[in-house]
Write an enzyme that holds these catalytic residues in place. Structure first.
Site, PDB file in Angstrom:
ATOM      1  CE  LYS A  87      -4.115  -1.833   2.370  1.00 48.69           C
ATOM      2  NZ  LYS A  87      -4.843  -2.457   1.287  1.00 48.69           N
ATOM      3  CD  GLU A 144      -5.419   6.154   3.364  1.00 44.75           C
ATOM      4  OE1 GLU A 144      -4.431   6.201   2.606  1.00 44.75           O
ATOM      5  OE2 GLU A 144      -6.452   5.519   3.112  1.00 44.75           O
ATOM      6  CD  GLU A 155      -6.340  -2.716  -2.244  1.00 45.88           C
ATOM      7  OE1 GLU A 155      -5.225  -3.115  -1.871  1.00 45.88           O
ATOM      8  OE2 GLU A 155      -7.389  -3.306  -1.953  1.00 45.88           O
ATOM      9  CG  ASN A 159      -7.514  -5.283  -5.919  1.00 49.27           C
ATOM     10  OD1 ASN A 159      -6.645  -5.300  -5.043  1.00 49.27           O
ATOM     11  ND2 ASN A 159      -8.758  -4.974  -5.668  1.00 49.27           N
ATOM     12  CG  PHE A 214     -24.298 -11.649   8.160  1.00 46.35           C
ATOM     13  CD1 PHE A 214     -24.858 -11.733   6.901  1.00 46.35           C
ATOM     14  CD2 PHE A 214     -24.710 -10.628   8.993  1.00 46.35           C
ATOM     15  CE1 PHE A 214     -25.797 -10.812   6.481  1.00 46.35           C
ATOM     16  CE2 PHE A 214     -25.649  -9.701   8.589  1.00 46.35           C
ATOM     17  CZ  PHE A 214     -26.186  -9.795   7.326  1.00 46.35           C
TER      18      PHE A 214
HETATM   19  P1  ADP Z   1      -8.014  -3.964   1.829  1.00 47.50           P
HETATM   20  O1  ADP Z   1      -6.824  -4.090   0.933  1.00 47.50           O
HETATM   21  O2  ADP Z   1      -7.776  -4.530   3.197  1.00 47.50           O
HETATM   22  O3  ADP Z   1      -9.288  -4.412   1.213  1.00 47.50           O
HETATM   23  P2  ADP Z   1      -8.592  -1.177   1.188  1.00 47.50           P
HETATM   24  O4  ADP Z   1      -7.539  -0.132   1.255  1.00 47.50           O
HETATM   25  O5  ADP Z   1      -8.984  -1.652  -0.162  1.00 47.50           O
HETATM   26  O6  ADP Z   1      -8.146  -2.395   2.129  1.00 47.50           O
HETATM   27  O7  ADP Z   1      -9.862  -0.655   1.958  1.00 47.50           O
HETATM   28  C1  ADP Z   1     -10.980  -1.480   2.172  1.00 47.50           C
HETATM   29  C2  ADP Z   1     -12.184  -0.626   2.504  1.00 47.50           C
HETATM   30  O8  ADP Z   1     -11.929   0.196   3.636  1.00 47.50           O
HETATM   31  C3  ADP Z   1     -12.575   0.342   1.409  1.00 47.50           C
HETATM   32  O9  ADP Z   1     -13.447  -0.225   0.475  1.00 47.50           O
HETATM   33  C4  ADP Z   1     -13.243   1.438   2.205  1.00 47.50           C
HETATM   34  O10 ADP Z   1     -14.572   1.044   2.481  1.00 47.50           O
HETATM   35  C5  ADP Z   1     -12.503   1.467   3.499  1.00 47.50           C
HETATM   36  N1  ADP Z   1     -11.432   2.510   3.514  1.00 47.50           N
HETATM   37  C6  ADP Z   1     -10.125   2.360   3.186  1.00 47.50           C
HETATM   38  N2  ADP Z   1      -9.451   3.512   3.317  1.00 47.50           N
HETATM   39  C7  ADP Z   1     -10.314   4.439   3.747  1.00 47.50           C
HETATM   40  C8  ADP Z   1     -10.222   5.852   4.078  1.00 47.50           C
HETATM   41  N3  ADP Z   1      -9.085   6.529   3.995  1.00 47.50           N
HETATM   42  N4  ADP Z   1     -11.352   6.472   4.468  1.00 47.50           N
HETATM   43  C9  ADP Z   1     -12.526   5.802   4.572  1.00 47.50           C
HETATM   44  N5  ADP Z   1     -12.669   4.496   4.298  1.00 47.50           N
HETATM   45  C10 ADP Z   1     -11.596   3.815   3.876  1.00 47.50           C
END
Ligand code: ADP
Length: 661
Positions: free
Chosen positions: A116, A200, A288, A290, A348
């Site tokens: 990340k 962040e 991110e 994928n 769930f």
């Molecule tokens: P992972 O790789 O664990 O799935 P992500 O970075 O893709 O983590 O984040 C997963 C979810 O977390 C996102 O879909 C969003 O809902 C929430 N999220 C991530 N970063 C933030 C942020 N800075 N502010 C609000 N929600 C966030």
């Protein structure tokens, strides 16, 4: 083009890849673990290779086993699906060494996007807007608090190596930040063996909107619109759709162009997804990338008319993209619902077992079912408890939703618990219908969990008239059986009482052409159907409108399931109904005094002793099921009277573990 490819995956995604390969005239090789020897993907593939015991670490994740399977079968390329080895640089390198093509991006892109912090820095350099924050590794709690107050609360603390929502914490003040930093660090260390954490800004009312990109080995990269995946439960996607009801053309274009810029920065060659978080003002920030096919790719396939797996295979074989950005047109609307083996009414909890009955809705131009199972197969404890992905299409969002509601009505699953009621409830939720969703919506709308009262049936007359039809058809058939004494034939009355939810509903039922006319509360309901006893689905019309209701008979009770709502009904003659009203009601046993096991599993811990006072929310016991630890907590303050099971016990559903005073 390749002559033979191997699919290094299982379940629905393996089946989905095989379908496309077959369409392209490519032979397929499946791999399977001990637990999957009768699986659908094994049956569908031209060849199948056994790769080890059920745990993924001993089968689907063992690179050498997959390599050997390629060599033994002469597969020229490998499609990794998603999960498993799909984002492992070591796997790509191992394949490359053997001269086998990885159907996915190059190692460099996977590597860069796998972390990340690195990917966020890269995105910034490529001119992609990122969440405001600090992209250096944070040393200690003190530094974490300083940085967080610099950014301004709320903040999100994240593990750099994180994934699957693990190692993430929200903090609203210094104290939460200090605590969150420590927890995220520990979680990152234990889950990923890498404790780097960064901070962040937490985006409020966030929406998760992602851009599908596709690149070839000739430097062409296009974006294929977006998918809105904001409906999540604990950071896991539940419903996805394309396009997003929130984006305007300008934002879509800006996001698409940034996604392409980032892909270009890592020389991206394959299908990939750039995830963004979007705030209420349509500001968007990179989350991110994928570097693989996503679970929810079918919604993009519906609105673009492309087969993404085919595109991945063509690009991997060195072909040029056959279209440009200008050729990409989004048409209509598609929605995907993830059908899981889990019990929405019991928080769930995952459910395992044999699918005694499995009848997915019929596929058509507007209904697609991606699945890896069939009737009689087993939802095993070793893998993801997904039963199927149900995808519907419509010219408008409302039409796609209507098709989804109908398809959910037809989805008949018995043997394991499933989440169809929950999916059906979301489809009619005003926030979903009006597109006012965010990643917090499910948590906000169902703060106490999901209950039967969250799926009330909005048309009881429909259920009552169908129950009357069913019973009347049953009685009429019984009256026709031979061997009855002349002059003493059974006569079927026209007046009945339908018992539903403890209430009596008198109805009058007259035979009519193709069904019955049911008069209820002064209204006539024309119910028409060729339904016969034993059919699990009641398909027909009610006043000319098509209906599909799931029907089960349990002794005298008809259990109807429609629009996610379940109703147990009895149909009685008026005389019996009068008597029934006089029957004493048996009080249900008081179970509030017990902690019952919500699922079959292994009791691994009892956290309390006899005589102990517990507070609401306190941990009582831990059950291990489907590789997950499930902590059972006190629902209210109570005192432990008896402990009725011990660690190491195998528990059945509803088995008592603790009795309270
Ligand atoms: P992972 O790789 O664990 O799935 P992500 O970075 O893709 O983590 O984040 C997963 C979810 O977390 C996102 O879909 C969003 O809902 C929430 N999220 C991530 N970063 C933030 C942020 N800075 N502010 C609000 N929600 C966030």
């Amino acid at each position: 083009m390749f002559k033979k490819i191997l699919i290094a995956n299982r379940g629905e995604i393996a089946c989905r890849v095989i379908k496309t390969a077959r369409k392209m005239g490519i032979k397929t090789v499946a791999v399977y673990s001990e637990a999957d020897k009768d699986a659908l993907h094994v049956e569908m593939a031209d060849e199948a290779v056994f790769i080890g015991p059920p745990p993924t670490a001993q089968s689907y994740l063992v690179i050498d086993r997959i390599l050997q399977a390629c060599k033994d079968t002469g597969a020229e390329a490998v499609h990794p699906g998603y999960g498993f080895l799909s984002e492992r640089p070591a796997f790509c390198e191992a394949l490359e060494k053997e001269g086998i093509v990885f159907i996915g991006p190059k190692v460099k892109a996977i590597d860069a996007m796998g972390d990340k912090i690195t990917s966020k820095k890269l995105a910034k350099e490529a001119g992609v807007s990122t969440v405001p924050g600090y992209t250096e590794v944070i040393k200690d709690t003190k530094e974490a608090v300083e940085i967080a107050s610099g950014i301004g609360y709320p903040v999100m603390i994240k593990a750099s190596a994180g994934g699957g929502g693990k190692g993430m914490r929200i903090a609203w003040n210094d104290a939460e930040c200090a605590d969150g930093f420590e927890r995220a660090t520990n979680e990152a260390r234990s889950s990923f063996g890498d404790d780097r954490v960064f901070i962040e800004k937490y985006i409020e009312e966030p929406r998760h909107i992602e851009i599908q990109v596709l690149g070839d080995s000739h430097g062409n990269i296009v974006y294929l619109g977006e998918r809105e995946c904001s409906l999540q439960r604990r950071h896991q996607k539940v419903i996805e759709e394309a396009p997003s009801p929130f984006l305007d053309e300008a934002t879509r274009k800006a996001m698409g162009e940034q996604a392409v810029a980032l892909s270009r920065a890592v020389d991206y060659q394959s299908a990939g997804t750039v995830e963004f978080i979007v705030d209420a003002k349509r500001n968007f920030y990179f989350l991110e990338m994928n570097t693989r096919l996503q679970v929810e790719h079918p919604v993009t396939e519906y609105v673009t008319g492309l087969d993404l797996v085919e595109q991945m295979i063509r690009v991997a074989a060195g072909e040029k993209l056959s279209f440009t950005q200008e050729d990409v047109k989004l048409k209509g609307w598609a929605i995907e619902a993830r059908v899981y083996a889990e019990d929405p009414f019991r928080n769930f909890l995952p459910s395992i077992g044999r699918l005694v009955k499995y009848m997915p809705p019929k596929e058509s131009d507007v209904v697609r079912v991606d699945t890896g199972i069939y009737e009689g197969s087993e939802v095993s404890m070793y893998y993801d408890p997904m039963i199927a992905k149900l995808i519907t299409y419509g010219s408008t969002r409302d039409r796609a939703i209507a098709h989804m509601r109908d398809a959910l009505n037809e989805f008949f699953i018995r043997g394991v618990q499933h989440n169809i009621s929950f999916l059906a409830a979301l489809m009619v939720h005003t926030r979903f219908m009006t597109g006012r969703i965010s990643t917090n919506m499910i948590a906000e709308e169902y703060p106490q969990g999901f209950h039967a009262s969250d799926v009330p049936h909005d048309d009881p007359a429909l259920l009552i008239s169908v129950a009357a039809f069913i019973h009347r058809r049953y009685m009429d058939r019984a009256a026709q059986t031979s061997g009855q004494l002349l002059g003493h034939e059974r006569k079927v009355g026209n007046d009945w009482v339908v018992l539903m939810g403890g209430q009596q509903h008198p109805v009058h039922v007259d035979p009519a052409d193709g069904g019955y006319d049911v008069v209820y509360m002064g209204e006539t309901y024309q119910v028409r159907s060729d339904w016969q006893f034993g059919y699990p689905l009641f398909k027909g019309t009610l006043n000319g409108t098509e209906i599909c209701i799931q029907v089960e008979r349990r002794d005298m009770i008809y259990r109807l399931f429609h629009w996610g709502s379940q109703a147990d009904m009895m149909v009685l003659s008026p005389r019996i109904a009068d008597l029934q009203a006089l029957m004493p009601v048996k009080a249900p046993p008081d179970l509030s005094k017990f902690l019952l096991s919500p699922m079959p599993g292994l009791l691994t811990k009892v956290a309390v002793v006899v005589g102990q006072e517990v507070k609401a929310g306190e941990e009582l016991a831990v059950i291990e099921a489907m590789k997950m630890e499930n902590v059972l907590r006190a629902e209210q303050d109570a005192k432990v009277a008896k402990v009725m099971a011990a660690p190491g016990d195998s528990l059945a559903v509803d088995q008592a573990i603790i009795e309270f005073e």
